[in-house]
Design a protein around this motif. Structure first.
Motif, PDB file in Angstrom:
ATOM      1  N   ILE A 145       0.878  -1.165   0.000  1.00 26.69           N
ATOM      2  CA  ILE A 145       0.000   0.000   0.000  1.00 26.69           C
ATOM      3  C   ILE A 145       0.916   1.216   0.000  1.00 26.69           C
ATOM      4  O   ILE A 145       1.830   1.303   0.830  1.00 26.69           O
ATOM      5  CB  ILE A 145      -0.902   0.003   1.255  1.00 26.69           C
ATOM      6  CG1 ILE A 145      -1.821  -1.223   1.236  1.00 26.69           C
ATOM      7  CG2 ILE A 145      -1.698   1.297   1.349  1.00 26.69           C
ATOM      8  CD1 ILE A 145      -2.553  -1.470   2.536  1.00 26.69           C
ATOM      9  N   ARG A 146       0.704   2.119  -0.943  1.00 19.76           N
ATOM     10  CA  ARG A 146       1.514   3.344  -1.016  1.00 19.76           C
ATOM     11  C   ARG A 146       0.759   4.455  -0.303  1.00 19.76           C
ATOM     12  O   ARG A 146      -0.413   4.703  -0.570  1.00 19.76           O
ATOM     13  CB  ARG A 146       1.789   3.722  -2.471  1.00 19.76           C
ATOM     14  CG  ARG A 146       2.638   4.982  -2.590  1.00 19.76           C
ATOM     15  CD  ARG A 146       3.229   5.138  -3.969  1.00 19.76           C
ATOM     16  NE  ARG A 146       4.215   4.080  -4.155  1.00 19.76           N
ATOM     17  CZ  ARG A 146       4.418   3.459  -5.321  1.00 19.76           C
ATOM     18  NH1 ARG A 146       3.725   3.788  -6.390  1.00 19.76           N
ATOM     19  NH2 ARG A 146       5.325   2.500  -5.413  1.00 19.76           N
ATOM     20  N   LEU A 147       1.466   5.113   0.593  1.00 19.96           N
ATOM     21  CA  LEU A 147       0.897   6.192   1.394  1.00 19.96           C
ATOM     22  C   LEU A 147       1.670   7.471   1.123  1.00 19.96           C
ATOM     23  O   LEU A 147       2.848   7.423   0.758  1.00 19.96           O
ATOM     24  CB  LEU A 147       0.976   5.821   2.873  1.00 19.96           C
ATOM     25  CG  LEU A 147       0.274   4.487   3.145  1.00 19.96           C
ATOM     26  CD1 LEU A 147       0.905   3.759   4.286  1.00 19.96           C
ATOM     27  CD2 LEU A 147      -1.191   4.712   3.366  1.00 19.96           C
ATOM     28  N   ARG A 148       0.997   8.579   1.303  1.00 16.04           N
ATOM     29  CA  ARG A 148       1.646   9.872   1.085  1.00 16.04           C
ATOM     30  C   ARG A 148       1.461  10.721   2.330  1.00 16.04           C
ATOM     31  O   ARG A 148       0.353  10.815   2.861  1.00 16.04           O
ATOM     32  CB  ARG A 148       1.050  10.577  -0.122  1.00 16.04           C
ATOM     33  CG  ARG A 148       1.733  11.879  -0.426  1.00 16.04           C
ATOM     34  CD  ARG A 148       1.255  12.482  -1.714  1.00 16.04           C
ATOM     35  NE  ARG A 148       2.053  13.670  -1.988  1.00 16.04           N
ATOM     36  CZ  ARG A 148       1.822  14.460  -3.017  1.00 16.04           C
ATOM     37  NH1 ARG A 148       0.836  14.195  -3.856  1.00 16.04           N
ATOM     38  NH2 ARG A 148       2.580  15.519  -3.210  1.00 16.04           N
ATOM     39  N   GLU A 149       2.538  11.356   2.752  1.00 14.71           N
ATOM     40  CA  GLU A 149       2.470  12.231   3.909  1.00 14.71           C
ATOM     41  C   GLU A 149       2.053  13.631   3.465  1.00 14.71           C
ATOM     42  O   GLU A 149       2.647  14.212   2.551  1.00 14.71           O
ATOM     43  CB  GLU A 149       3.820  12.292   4.621  1.00 14.71           C
ATOM     44  CG  GLU A 149       3.758  13.065   5.916  1.00 14.71           C
ATOM     45  CD  GLU A 149       5.093  13.144   6.622  1.00 14.71           C
ATOM     46  OE1 GLU A 149       5.084  13.248   7.856  1.00 14.71           O
ATOM     47  OE2 GLU A 149       6.133  13.113   5.942  1.00 14.71           O
ATOM     48  N   ALA A 150       1.037  14.149   4.111  1.00 19.50           N
ATOM     49  CA  ALA A 150       0.544  15.493   3.798  1.00 19.50           C
ATOM     50  C   ALA A 150       1.219  16.529   4.698  1.00 19.50           C
ATOM     51  O   ALA A 150       1.929  16.193   5.646  1.00 19.50           O
ATOM     52  CB  ALA A 150      -0.975  15.547   3.982  1.00 19.50           C
ATOM     53  N   LYS A 151       0.949  17.786   4.406  1.00 20.92           N
ATOM     54  CA  LYS A 151       1.515  18.890   5.199  1.00 20.92           C
ATOM     55  C   LYS A 151       1.143  18.785   6.666  1.00 20.92           C
ATOM     56  O   LYS A 151       1.869  19.255   7.528  1.00 20.92           O
ATOM     57  CB  LYS A 151       1.033  20.237   4.662  1.00 20.92           C
ATOM     58  CG  LYS A 151       1.575  20.587   3.313  1.00 20.92           C
ATOM     59  CD  LYS A 151       1.001  21.935   2.880  1.00 20.92           C
ATOM     60  CE  LYS A 151       1.107  22.103   1.389  1.00 20.92           C
ATOM     61  NZ  LYS A 151       0.431  23.310   0.925  1.00 20.92           N
ATOM     62  N   ASP A 152      -0.022  18.173   6.949  1.00 21.46           N
ATOM     63  CA  ASP A 152      -0.462  18.058   8.339  1.00 21.46           C
ATOM     64  C   ASP A 152       0.245  16.936   9.096  1.00 21.46           C
ATOM     65  O   ASP A 152      -0.046  16.678  10.260  1.00 21.46           O
ATOM     66  CB  ASP A 152      -1.981  17.889   8.423  1.00 21.46           C
ATOM     67  CG  ASP A 152      -2.484  16.616   7.740  1.00 21.46           C
ATOM     68  OD1 ASP A 152      -1.669  15.781   7.291  1.00 21.46           O
ATOM     69  OD2 ASP A 152      -3.721  16.458   7.651  1.00 21.46           O
ATOM     70  N   GLY A 153       1.194  16.244   8.435  1.00 23.58           N
ATOM     71  CA  GLY A 153       1.948  15.175   9.084  1.00 23.58           C
ATOM     72  C   GLY A 153       1.230  13.838   9.079  1.00 23.58           C
ATOM     73  O   GLY A 153       1.749  12.841   9.579  1.00 23.58           O
ATOM     74  N   LYS A 154       0.019  13.788   8.519  1.00 27.23           N
ATOM     75  CA  LYS A 154      -0.737  12.533   8.457  1.00 27.23           C
ATOM     76  C   LYS A 154      -0.365  11.769   7.192  1.00 27.23           C
ATOM     77  O   LYS A 154       0.003  12.360   6.183  1.00 27.23           O
ATOM     78  CB  LYS A 154      -2.244  12.804   8.477  1.00 27.23           C
ATOM     79  CG  LYS A 154      -2.734  13.385   9.785  1.00 27.23           C
ATOM     80  CD  LYS A 154      -4.226  13.588   9.745  1.00 27.23           C
ATOM     81  CE  LYS A 154      -4.720  14.152  11.066  1.00 27.23           C
ATOM     82  NZ  LYS A 154      -6.186  14.244  11.079  1.00 27.23           N
TER      83      LYS A 154
END
Length: 176
Positions: A145-154
């Motif tokens: 599963i590929r995940l991406r970190e957003a500006k909010d740190g999530k």
């Protein structure tokens, strides 16, 4: 809160068991789980498995959960069609990622539901992204599963490669 750099610099090869008491029935129950803080790619990956397991029983609730995990980028019409196609006669695939499931027991997981997620030396090759691996009891190699970190740190669901075929449950296999 973990950032891409802290996960990238952690010991590669880490494996984590993420446990859920039961499948949530609604988005509100799903959102109340502590893992929905999405502070680690491991939690976000395990939540993805859980959301697809719910989809097998309640498509609308499952889609709401997946969209929650997608954050600012909801499912596209093409992704929705892909998911519908993957679940035709194969609603057992997401259950294969839970501990205790097997083709022999028709992918009936043990309670509490446990998903083992892991990283490898290549999990953090692209800055801001993490490829987290989950083992299926119906496949010979882990899926990711590929995940991406957003500006909010999530960590949000970016792409999933877990809805691919696994061994048929014995109850559906005329040759078993």
């Amino acid at each position: 809160m973990g950032t891409y750099e802290s996960f990238k610099n952690s010991n590669s090869g880490k494996s984590v068991d993420v446990t859920f008491a039961a499948e949530p029935a609604t988005l509100a129950e799903f959102a109340a789980l502590p893992q929905t803080a999405l502070s680690s790619p491991f939690d976000a990956a395990a939540m993805t498995v859980l959301a697809f397991a719910v989809y097998a029983k309640n498509r609308d609730a499952g889609i709401e959960m997946v969209n929650f995990l997608k954050g600012p980028r909801p499912l596209s019409p093409m992704e929705l069609q892909f998911i519908r196609d993957r679940f035709m006669d194969k609603d057992y695939v997401p259950r294969s990622y839970f501990a205790g499931s097997s083709p022999e027991n028709d992918y009936t997981p043990a309670l509490p539901l446990t998903v083992t997620v892991s990283e490898n030396p290549y999990s953090y090759q692209n800055e801001g992204y993490a490829d987290i691996y989950v083992k299926s009891s119906g496949a010979d190699s882990p899926r990711y599963i590929r995940l991406r970190e957003a500006k909010d740190g999530k960590w949000y669901l970016w792409e999933q490669f877990i809805l691919v075929d696994v061994r048929q449950p014995e109850s559906q296999n005329p040759w078993a």
